[in-house]
Design an enzyme around this catalytic site. Structure first.
Site, PDB file in Angstrom:
ATOM      1  N   LYS A 146     -12.125  -7.552   5.673  1.00 54.30           N
ATOM      2  CA  LYS A 146     -11.504  -6.704   6.689  1.00 54.30           C
ATOM      3  C   LYS A 146     -12.377  -5.491   6.969  1.00 54.30           C
ATOM      4  O   LYS A 146     -12.778  -4.832   6.011  1.00 54.30           O
ATOM      5  CB  LYS A 146     -10.141  -6.262   6.153  1.00 54.30           C
ATOM      6  N   GLU A 173     -16.488  -7.399  -5.669  1.00 60.74           N
ATOM      7  CA  GLU A 173     -15.049  -7.096  -5.525  1.00 60.74           C
ATOM      8  C   GLU A 173     -14.223  -8.380  -5.547  1.00 60.74           C
ATOM      9  O   GLU A 173     -13.212  -8.472  -6.242  1.00 60.74           O
ATOM     10  CB  GLU A 173     -14.786  -6.374  -4.196  1.00 60.74           C
ATOM     11  N   CYS A 190      -3.919   6.110   0.180  1.00 62.15           N
ATOM     12  CA  CYS A 190      -3.426   4.829  -0.323  1.00 62.15           C
ATOM     13  C   CYS A 190      -3.044   4.875  -1.801  1.00 62.15           C
ATOM     14  O   CYS A 190      -2.629   3.870  -2.369  1.00 62.15           O
ATOM     15  CB  CYS A 190      -4.454   3.738  -0.065  1.00 62.15           C
ATOM     16  N   LYS A 203     -12.533  -4.725   1.671  1.00 60.87           N
ATOM     17  CA  LYS A 203     -11.964  -3.887   2.733  1.00 60.87           C
ATOM     18  C   LYS A 203     -12.879  -2.688   2.927  1.00 60.87           C
ATOM     19  O   LYS A 203     -13.075  -1.884   2.012  1.00 60.87           O
ATOM     20  CB  LYS A 203     -10.560  -3.441   2.346  1.00 60.87           C
ATOM     21  N   CYS A 219       0.860  -1.185   0.000  1.00 58.76           N
ATOM     22  CA  CYS A 219       0.000   0.000   0.000  1.00 58.76           C
ATOM     23  C   CYS A 219       0.894   1.232   0.000  1.00 58.76           C
ATOM     24  O   CYS A 219       2.087   1.128   0.266  1.00 58.76           O
ATOM     25  CB  CYS A 219      -0.925   0.000   1.208  1.00 58.76           C
ATOM     26  N   ARG A 237      -3.589   3.207  12.411  1.00 59.19           N
ATOM     27  CA  ARG A 237      -3.094   4.420  11.750  1.00 59.19           C
ATOM     28  C   ARG A 237      -2.111   5.161  12.647  1.00 59.19           C
ATOM     29  O   ARG A 237      -1.184   5.801  12.151  1.00 59.19           O
ATOM     30  CB  ARG A 237      -4.270   5.296  11.314  1.00 59.19           C
ATOM     31  N   CYS A 258      -0.104   4.230   1.666  1.00 59.09           N
ATOM     32  CA  CYS A 258      -0.485   5.212   2.699  1.00 59.09           C
ATOM     33  C   CYS A 258       0.642   5.562   3.671  1.00 59.09           C
ATOM     34  O   CYS A 258       0.766   6.709   4.082  1.00 59.09           O
ATOM     35  CB  CYS A 258      -1.749   4.780   3.429  1.00 59.09           C
ATOM     36  N   SER A 291      -6.869  -3.788  14.144  1.00 56.76           N
ATOM     37  CA  SER A 291      -6.324  -3.125  15.328  1.00 56.76           C
ATOM     38  C   SER A 291      -7.399  -2.700  16.335  1.00 56.76           C
ATOM     39  O   SER A 291      -7.241  -2.923  17.534  1.00 56.76           O
ATOM     40  CB  SER A 291      -5.494  -1.909  14.902  1.00 56.76           C
ATOM     41  N   TYR A 293      -3.598  -9.626  15.772  1.00 58.28           N
ATOM     42  CA  TYR A 293      -2.567  -9.157  16.697  1.00 58.28           C
ATOM     43  C   TYR A 293      -2.511 -10.040  17.944  1.00 58.28           C
ATOM     44  O   TYR A 293      -1.576  -9.964  18.718  1.00 58.28           O
ATOM     45  CB  TYR A 293      -2.817  -7.687  17.077  1.00 58.28           C
ATOM     46  N   ARG A 341     -11.128   7.721   3.598  1.00 61.75           N
ATOM     47  CA  ARG A 341     -10.839   6.704   2.577  1.00 61.75           C
ATOM     48  C   ARG A 341     -12.123   6.187   1.907  1.00 61.75           C
ATOM     49  O   ARG A 341     -12.132   5.113   1.313  1.00 61.75           O
ATOM     50  CB  ARG A 341     -10.087   5.536   3.213  1.00 61.75           C
TER      51      ARG A 341
HETATM   52  C1  PBG Z   1      -3.202   0.219   4.775  1.00 60.59           C
HETATM   53  C2  PBG Z   1      -3.774  -0.680   5.793  1.00 60.59           C
HETATM   54  C3  PBG Z   1      -4.624  -0.351   6.863  1.00 60.59           C
HETATM   55  C4  PBG Z   1      -4.770  -1.532   7.593  1.00 60.59           C
HETATM   56  C5  PBG Z   1      -4.056  -2.527   6.937  1.00 60.59           C
HETATM   57  N1  PBG Z   1      -3.468  -1.990   5.813  1.00 60.59           N
HETATM   58  C6  PBG Z   1      -5.206   0.920   7.308  1.00 60.59           C
HETATM   59  C7  PBG Z   1      -6.138   1.688   6.486  1.00 60.59           C
HETATM   60  O1  PBG Z   1      -6.656   1.236   5.458  1.00 60.59           O
HETATM   61  O2  PBG Z   1      -6.335   2.837   6.875  1.00 60.59           O
HETATM   62  C8  PBG Z   1      -5.551  -1.669   8.867  1.00 60.59           C
HETATM   63  C9  PBG Z   1      -5.083  -2.729   9.783  1.00 60.59           C
HETATM   64  C10 PBG Z   1      -5.596  -2.657  11.172  1.00 60.59           C
HETATM   65  O3  PBG Z   1      -6.396  -1.787  11.552  1.00 60.59           O
HETATM   66  O4  PBG Z   1      -5.177  -3.526  11.939  1.00 60.59           O
HETATM   67  N2  PBG Z   1      -3.989   0.585   3.724  1.00 60.59           N
END
Ligand code: PBG
Length: 320
Positions: free
Chosen positions: A245, A230, A127, A192, A117, A202, A119, A271, A310, A214
């Site tokens: 996700k 998708e 991104c 996603k 990615c 983030r 970002c 997260s 995690y 986003r």
């Molecule tokens: C990057 C990305 C993100 C996550 C994984 N890859 C953040 C986003 O899209 O802002 C999130 C992972 C997480 O929250 O554990 N594009």
């Protein structure tokens, strides 16, 4: 009238033997954050137990993870240099390629997945490439493909694009094929969602967007048919696996994709889901071990073949 369901629940071994779902070390992927430098291990406030590691200390952490039975990791690079072209994302000597080379040298059997990615590499935190205040899909594609290529050349087993640009799987697959990297898997972050559950990540990855959000590229949490659209498109373009996700609030999507598709389904226990559990457990409001196993088991029950979490290290070291 002799159907007493409690008979099968009365004895622990029998409960285990008749369980429809089981969590094993081969289901789990632990995410890791990699930073530049040496001797660095930085705690992430909102994610107790998770750190950013420089390459040398990452190898130490991996050693402990592998000894606990860890089979796979998802690696995020957090570069010190950000710009408007994501130059460090395509650098063959960049943070992720360097880490991947070292990991594969020390742990050849460890499955290495890299997040692809822009970002964390862009000064604006989006991104993709920003043009006139908008995220430009097609200008982002060659940079994403080049980034995936340098990861794969360094030895990544799986590249996982998380940007949500259209056609990126086709462009990545083409790039890998042309370079002769025919065995590199692509795990597409296909479904996603634009989610508040990414908040702690983030902070961890310094990747919050500087302006806007986003929502023009990540999916609307109101939609499920779109997830199928998708995922089908990404498989057609050459994805080997597809991801949903976040996971916990989207188990219906995991289940839908499992029923409709034949490829492996990956659930990302993100997260925010982790931080909520950690915060509640710290306060003594929930039992961490039981709640983590319940959450991860529910993802498998919904149909996930692989879970990125995690909690993986804790599960392998303490909970299973
Ligand atoms: C990057 C990305 C993100 C996550 C994984 N890859 C953040 C986003 O899209 O802002 C999130 C992972 C997480 O929250 O554990 N594009």
């Amino acid at each position: 009238m002799n159907n007493r369901f409690r008979r099968l629940r009365a004895f622990k071994t029998l409960r285990k033997m008749t369980a429809e779902t089981a969590l094993t070390s081969h289901d789990l992927v632990q995410p890791f954050f990699v930073i530049e430098g040496k001797g660095k291990k930085q705690a992430i406030d909102a994610m107790p137990g998770i750190h950013r590691f420089s390459k040398d200390l990452l190898l130490k952490e991996l050693d402990a993870y592998v000894k606990a039975g860890g089979k796979a990791g998802l690696f995020f690079g957090i570069p010190s240099q950000k710009d408007l072209k994501a130059a460090s994302a395509v650098d063959p000597k960049g943070i992720v390629p360097q880490a991947v080379k070292a990991i594969k040298k020390h742990f050849p059997d460890f499955l290495v997945i890299t997040d692809v990615c822009l970002c964390a590499y862009m000064s604006h935190g989006h991104c993709g490439v920003v043009q006139n205040g908008k995220i430009d899909n097609d200008k982002s594609l060659p940079i994403l493909a080049q980034s995936a290529l340098v990861h794969a050349q360094a030895g990544a087993d799986i590249v996982a694009p998380s940007d949500m640009m259209d056609f990126r799987i086709a462009v990545l697959r083409n790039k890998l094929e042309k370079a002769g990297l025919v065995d590199t898997c692509i795990l597409s972050y296909a479904a996603k969602y634009a989610s508040a559950f990414y908040g702690p990540f983030r902070d961890a990855a310094h990747s919050a967007p500087e302006f806007g959000d986003r929502k023009t590229y990540q999916m609307d949490p109101a939609n499920s048919r779109e997830a199928l659209k998708e995922a089908r498109q990404d498989i057609k373009e050459g994805a080997d696996m597809v991801m949903v996700k976040p996971a916990l609030a989207y188990l219906d999507i995991v289940s839908l994709l499992r029923r409709e598709l034949t490829v492996p389904i990956v659930a990302y226990n993100v997260s925010g889901e982790y931080s909520m559990v950690k915060a509640a457990a710290k306060n003594g409001w929930v039992n961490e071990k039981t709640i983590v196993l319940e959450i991860l088991t529910s993802m498998k029950r919904a149909g996930a073949d692989i879970i990125i979490s995690y909690h993986a290290k804790d599960v392998l070291q303490k909970f299973l």
